[in-house]
Design an enzyme around this catalytic site. Structure first.
Site, PDB file in Angstrom:
ATOM      1  N   LYS A 166       0.841  -1.202   0.000  1.00  0.00           N
ATOM      2  CA  LYS A 166       0.000   0.000   0.000  1.00  0.00           C
ATOM      3  C   LYS A 166       0.872   1.246   0.000  1.00  0.00           C
ATOM      4  O   LYS A 166       0.597   2.218  -0.694  1.00  0.00           O
ATOM      5  CB  LYS A 166      -0.969  -0.039   1.195  1.00  0.00           C
ATOM      6  CG  LYS A 166      -2.045  -1.106   1.008  1.00  0.00           C
ATOM      7  CD  LYS A 166      -2.859  -1.419   2.252  1.00  0.00           C
ATOM      8  CE  LYS A 166      -3.752  -2.645   1.982  1.00  0.00           C
ATOM      9  NZ  LYS A 166      -4.580  -3.036   3.118  1.00  0.00           N
TER      10      LYS A 166
ATOM     11  N   GLN B  12      -5.448  -1.779   9.407  1.00  0.00           N
ATOM     12  CA  GLN B  12      -5.138  -3.064   8.780  1.00  0.00           C
ATOM     13  C   GLN B  12      -5.684  -4.204   9.647  1.00  0.00           C
ATOM     14  O   GLN B  12      -5.486  -4.222  10.863  1.00  0.00           O
ATOM     15  CB  GLN B  12      -3.615  -3.186   8.595  1.00  0.00           C
ATOM     16  CG  GLN B  12      -3.179  -4.399   7.797  1.00  0.00           C
ATOM     17  CD  GLN B  12      -3.632  -4.373   6.340  1.00  0.00           C
ATOM     18  OE1 GLN B  12      -3.721  -3.325   5.717  1.00  0.00           O
ATOM     19  NE2 GLN B  12      -3.933  -5.536   5.799  1.00  0.00           N
TER      20      GLN B  12
ATOM     21  N   ASP C 115     -11.351   1.996   3.166  1.00  0.00           N
ATOM     22  CA  ASP C 115     -11.561   0.543   3.075  1.00  0.00           C
ATOM     23  C   ASP C 115     -13.049   0.222   2.884  1.00  0.00           C
ATOM     24  O   ASP C 115     -13.407  -0.924   2.605  1.00  0.00           O
ATOM     25  CB  ASP C 115     -11.069  -0.149   4.352  1.00  0.00           C
ATOM     26  CG  ASP C 115      -9.842  -1.007   4.114  1.00  0.00           C
ATOM     27  OD1 ASP C 115      -9.601  -1.375   2.948  1.00  0.00           O
ATOM     28  OD2 ASP C 115      -9.129  -1.298   5.092  1.00  0.00           O
TER      29      ASP C 115
HETATM   30  N1  GUN Z   1      -6.699  -7.545   5.673  1.00  0.00           N
HETATM   31  C1  GUN Z   1      -6.871  -8.285   4.560  1.00  0.00           C
HETATM   32  N2  GUN Z   1      -7.437  -7.555   3.582  1.00  0.00           N
HETATM   33  C2  GUN Z   1      -7.639  -6.323   4.089  1.00  0.00           C
HETATM   34  C3  GUN Z   1      -8.195  -5.122   3.554  1.00  0.00           C
HETATM   35  O1  GUN Z   1      -8.638  -5.032   2.405  1.00  0.00           O
HETATM   36  N3  GUN Z   1      -8.207  -4.063   4.405  1.00  0.00           N
HETATM   37  C4  GUN Z   1      -7.744  -4.128   5.685  1.00  0.00           C
HETATM   38  N4  GUN Z   1      -7.822  -3.039   6.437  1.00  0.00           N
HETATM   39  N5  GUN Z   1      -7.238  -5.223   6.198  1.00  0.00           N
HETATM   40  C5  GUN Z   1      -7.176  -6.316   5.400  1.00  0.00           C
END
Ligand code: GUN
Length: 282
Positions: free
Chosen positions: A55, A99, A122
């Site tokens: 990211k 996350q 998200d």
């Molecule tokens: N963990 C696995 N996929 C994701 C996601 O798309 N967003 C977040 N925040 N955590 C994750």
């Protein structure tokens, strides 16, 4: 020998994500936008550390500033909420995520509801998910929205198609089922308690699997010329693998996503796209 190999389409998420990032970058440069994306990472879960790195790389590529807030896995709910409150008010941050997964003692849903819906890139806040259900303008969860973008790019019809979603998580399976339904697909959602998975997948025009169970989806469970999207991710030895037995499924499918290079990069690119949309108040 592969009967229909000349027809197989590889759904290239790496290529499409590069195109999306390029388009976001051009907008950032043309409009001289100052956009900040933040990620709160609790603990040092190896997969999460790797996702956050991806990211960061994407955010920096398009000219966003990227801020990583690291908290120990012993962090209290109260401290995590205080960190979210700060980001909600920070004028330099237009979007942020927490996350997942979070340590077990933390109530994930309670935490996600503290994120300001306007900065919830998200798309996990109940308000944004609810707006998505109603087809209202919103920030959509990155993996489901990225999968639809990839299918659209390759002109795969959803309307009237039998689509089987395998996995019913809040972050992939459930929102994906909603988006597919909003596109007039006939959707079945299968999961760990489904009695006979193959009974559903054998009748599917499109199978999208997001379970993290390696080799769950095998060729004999599928209809010839179906479309297979692999949103699974698991470590098998030193290899990153999806849910699909790719080697055999590619021989009978019409289209398939690779792992890596399929859904993963689409998730990251969609998060970046969501951040631009949040900055522009979509
Ligand atoms: N963990 C696995 N996929 C994701 C996601 O798309 N967003 C977040 N925040 N955590 C994750």
């Amino acid at each position: 020998m592969r009967g229909f190999s000349f027809l197989l389409m590889l759904l290239d998420g790496k290529k499409l994500s590069a195109k999306i990032l390029d388009s976001v970058k051009r907008k950032v440069v043309a409009k001289k936008l100052k956009i900040g994306l933040a990620v709160i990472l609790v603990g040092e879960h190896p997969a999460s550390v790797s996702y956050v790195r991806q990211k960061r790389r994407a955010a920096e590529k398009v000219g966003f500033t990227f801020r990583e807030v690291n908290l120990p896995s012993s962090v209290s709910e109260q401290k995590l909420i205080a960190t979210i409150d700060e980001l909600n008010l920070d004028p330099e941050i237009q979007g942020f995520i927490v996350q997942l997964p979070l340590p077990q003692k933390i109530n994930t849903q309670k935490i996600l509801e503290k994120i300001s819906p306007a900065k919830d890139v998200d798309g996990f806040h109940p308000l944004n998910l609810g707006r998505g259900f109603l087809k209202l303008p919103t920030l959509l969860p990155a993996t489901p929205a990225g999968i639809l973008h990839l299918l659209d790019e390759y002109k795969i019809t959803l309307k009237g198609q039998n689509v089987v979603v395998v996995g019913h998580s809040n972050i992939v399976g459930k929102p994906l089922a909603m988006l597919l339904l909003n596109r007039d697909a006939t959707v079945s959602v299968c999961h760990v308690f489904t009695k006979n998975l193959a009974e559903f997948t054998q009748n599917a025009d499109i199978v999208i699997s997001a379970t993290g169970v390696p080799h769950l989806i095998r060729a004999e469970m599928l209809k010839k010329n179906c479309v297979v999207v692999d949103a699974g991710c698991a470590q098998l030895g030193d290899k990153l693998v999806g849910d699909v037995d790719f080697e055999n499924v590619e021989k009978i499918a019409r289209a398939i996503t690779p792992v890596p290079g399929g859904v993963g990069p689409m998730t990251v690119a969609t998060l970046i796209e969501n951040t631009l949309r949040a900055a522009e108040n979509f």
